[in-house]
Structure formats: structure tokens, C-alpha cells
Design an enzyme around this catalytic site. Structure first.
Site, PDB file in Angstrom:
ATOM      1  N   HIS A 279      -3.384  -1.809  -4.328  1.00 45.87           N
ATOM      2  CA  HIS A 279      -4.852  -1.897  -4.336  1.00 45.87           C
ATOM      3  C   HIS A 279      -5.435  -0.490  -4.314  1.00 45.87           C
ATOM      4  O   HIS A 279      -4.722   0.468  -4.049  1.00 45.87           O
ATOM      5  CB  HIS A 279      -5.328  -2.724  -3.128  1.00 45.87           C
ATOM      6  CG  HIS A 279      -4.925  -2.143  -1.811  1.00 45.87           C
ATOM      7  ND1 HIS A 279      -5.748  -1.327  -1.075  1.00 45.87           N
ATOM      8  CD2 HIS A 279      -3.775  -2.224  -1.094  1.00 45.87           C
ATOM      9  CE1 HIS A 279      -5.132  -0.962   0.026  1.00 45.87           C
ATOM     10  NE2 HIS A 279      -3.928  -1.479   0.044  1.00 45.87           N
TER      11      HIS A 279
ATOM     12  N   SER B 177       0.815  -1.220   0.000  1.00 43.99           N
ATOM     13  CA  SER B 177       0.000   0.000   0.000  1.00 43.99           C
ATOM     14  C   SER B 177       0.843   1.262   0.000  1.00 43.99           C
ATOM     15  O   SER B 177       1.556   1.525  -0.959  1.00 43.99           O
ATOM     16  CB  SER B 177      -0.964  -0.013   1.195  1.00 43.99           C
ATOM     17  OG  SER B 177      -1.598  -1.265   1.313  1.00 43.99           O
TER      18      SER B 177
END
Lengths: 75, 277
Positions: B179, B156
Site C-alpha cells: 500500500h 508493508s
């Protein structure tokens, strides 16, 4: 705003607990102290004594010091 | 006082290692005086050891003198671990990296002339967007060479931090999860909310695309890919995959990372020399 693979409900799990357990927890919380210009995270054990839990330094040599190893007690 | 100065000189950066031994013939244990409490030795003035310790610790915190360790490292290292903590203090069970620790350290690294390079080691699950991007921007704008090594995971918001350095490495088994960004907490259900989310996500995409070989389109494709993650959309890149898509420069370990950093330090020293001529 969070951008993480850990679900938010897991990060904040146990946030809303009773104040009693909160104050109990705070006793065991790490506190930050400075030694020779370097930050150490410590837990207070006996009166005036602290147990090192984490060393915060960018100097790799600091991590080799035997007196600053995690678990070592300092005054 | 003269005796004290002589002892301090032993730890000066300019003095070669071992130079302390012949410098004090009248104090044969002169090289061990940095710990006067443990090694009491006779001083002409009684308060001298305490004063000396005070002076030493003052100078140490300013980064002017060597610590008692044999040699000051010219490469400093920063470990980005657990959650990157932002404006909210996370509950105690979370292992966190705090920007109030990291940012002043980066300022000190930029200012301290004895530090010539920075090694970033990542094993993070992500965290606060603002704090993560703040750290990434700080690393990116350092004048000193920097190398990152992703070990375990750089997920992330760890992705922009990993690519912020001059050169990046990933361990063969390390993973990076890419993501979409998600809004959390109370939000207003208006179209602008989506636009806001998109803007925030663009900050990350643009930073990653401009600091690595991956294109914006490719990064978005990785972000919104379906079928890769169990509960979610996005993709997991393991070791070589992160290199193949251009996100990370090379696969390697600590040895490769330090070797590259030494090369970059040499190159920047040469460039500086040429600039002076």
C-alpha cells in the site's frame, strides 16, 4: 515514518494515560538481561526472580534449552 | 588445569560428536561437565568447576566454543515479528522487533565463521521505514547465503525485508499487503511535503524492484490499486499471487526454505574453493 497495515491510532492507543497507571505498568514491563551472551526478556516476579517471556537469539538450539523456555523462572 | 583443558576439548568444533567418551578414562562422566553446578563431580582443585564455567561462558559469548547443546547449528534464524520498531519505543501492547537487537545479531552472523547461512522468518505487520530498510540492507549485504520465509504475513515494510535475501519463500496461506506510504504527525502543507513523501516511497519501491523480479511499474500498480483493500488503496497478495507477480521466488514452507539454504551454502562453498585455487 511508519509503513504498516496497523492504524497509527491503534499503535499508540493508551499512550496518554495518567502517570499512576504508567508507573504501575512499568512494574510489569519486560526487562532485558544477558545470560551466556544471549538476551532474554524477563518479567520480575518475586525478589530476585525473573520469569522468561522471550528469548532473543539467532541460534535455533537456544530455543530448545529447557531452562530458557518462556515461563521458566530464573534467579 | 590439564584436566580442564581436556574437558573443554570435548566441546571443540573440530571434535566429532561422541569423541568425548573415550577421551577421559579417569573421569567417566567427563562429557557432562558443562553444568558443574548440577552435576557435582570430584575435582582435584576446589575452584576448578567455577573457573571452568567462567571460561566456558566467556568463550561461548565469543562464539568460539560449542554451547552445551549437542551440536552448534550452522544455520541461524531470525524472526521478524509484529511491528518493526524504529526511533520511537512503541507502547507495551505492541509486539515488536527492535533493530538494536537485529543489527548486532546480523553483524555477529557475518563475523562468526561457524555460521554458514541465515534463515529469516517473517510474520510482521510492517513498521518504521528507516528501521525496516536498515534491516533489509543489512540482510542484503551479508556475504553468507540467506533465505526468507513469509509465514502469516509480511506486510508493508516487511516486503523489502522479505526480498532482501538471496531467495524468498511464501507459505500458501501467507499474505503480503502493498500500500502507499503515508505521512503522520504534524506536517507542513506545502508542495514539497508531497515530494518528500514521494521520495521516501521511492526508497521502498526501488529496493523491492532491484531485489526481486517485480518491476517498479508493477509494484507501483500494486501499491495504488483500488478496490482490493476495504478501507484503503493497495493490494493483498496471498501465497501464489506474490510468486506470480515476481515479488517472491517460490511458494513453500520450512522444509523448502532450509533445503534451498543448504543448496546456496554448498554453492558458495564451492565458489570459495574455486576462488582459492
Amino acid at each position: 515514518m511508519f509503513y504498516t497495515i496497523v492504524p497509527l491510532e491503534y499503535i499508540f492507543e493508551g499512550e496518554e494515560e495518567s502517570e499512576e497507571s504508567e508507573s504501575k505498568k512499568q512494574k510489569n514491563d519486560d526487562i532485558e538481561i544477558k545470560r551466556e551472551g544471549v538476551s532474554l526478556m524477563v518479567q520480575s516476579s518475586d525478589a530476585g526472580h525473573y520469569k522468561i517471556t522471550r528469548l532473543i537469539s539467532t541460534n535455533p538450539n537456544d530455543y530448545l534449552k529447557p531452562e530458557w523456555q518462556p515461563g521458566v523462572e530464573i534467579v | 588445569m590439564g584436566d580442564m583443558e581436556e574437558n573443554l576439548n570435548i566441546h571443540d568444533n573440530s571434535a566429532p560428536i561422541g569423541a568425548g567418551e573415550p577421551s577421559g578414562p579417569e573421569t567417566p562422566d567427563g562429557a557432562e561437565t558443562e553444568n558443574p553446578s548440577e552435576q557435582p563431580f570430584e575435582q582435584p582443585v576446589r575452584q576448578s568447576p567455577r573457573k571452568q564455567r567462567l571460561l566456558l561462558s566467556n568463550l561461548k559469548s565469543l562464539g568460539q566454543l560449542n554451547t552445551p547443546s549437542p551440536q552448534e547449528s550452522s544455520i541461524h534464524t531470525m524472526i521478524i515479528v509484529g511491528q518493526i520498531e524504529g526511533h520511537i519505543v512503541l507502547p507495551g501492547k505492541n509486539k515488536t522487533t527492535k533493530y538494536e537487537h537485529i543489527i548486532p545479531q546480523l553483524v555477529a552472523i557475518e563475523q562468526n565463521q561457524n555460521i554458514r547461512g541465515l534463515l529469516i522468518i517473517l510474520n510482521t505487520v510492517g513498521g518504521d521505514v528507516e528501521a525496516g530498510l536498515a534491516i533489509a540492507e543489512m540482510i542484503e549485504s551479508l556475504s553468507k547465503p540467506s533465505v526468507s520465509l513469509v509465514l502469516g504475513g509480511g506486510h508493508s515494510i516487511g516486503v523489502p525485508i522479505a526480498v532482501a535475501t538471496d531467495y524468498s519463500f511464501i507459505a500458501e496461506t501467507a499474505t503480503m499487503t502493498i500500500h502507499p506510504l503515508r505521512l503522520n504527525g504534524l506536517l507542513i502543507g506545502v508542495p514539497q511535503t508531497f515530494e518528500y513523501l514521494d521520495k521516501m516511497q521511492d526508497r521502498i519501491i526501488k529496493f523491492v524492484a532491484s531485489h526481486s523480479e517485480v518491476t517498479e511499474e508493477k509494484f507501483k500498480e500494486l501499491m495504488f490499486r483500488t478496490g482490493d483493500l476495504v478501507r484503503d488503496i493497495g493490494s493483498v497478495l496471498i501465497g501464489k499471487e506474490a510468486v506470480n507477480c515476481g515479488l517472491i521466488n517460490e511458494m513453500g514452507g520450512i522444509h523448502h526454505a532450509l533445503k534451498k539454504l543448504d543448496e546456496l551454502i554448498e554453492l558458495s562453498a564451492e565458489a570459495r574453493k574455486r576462488g582459492l585455487q
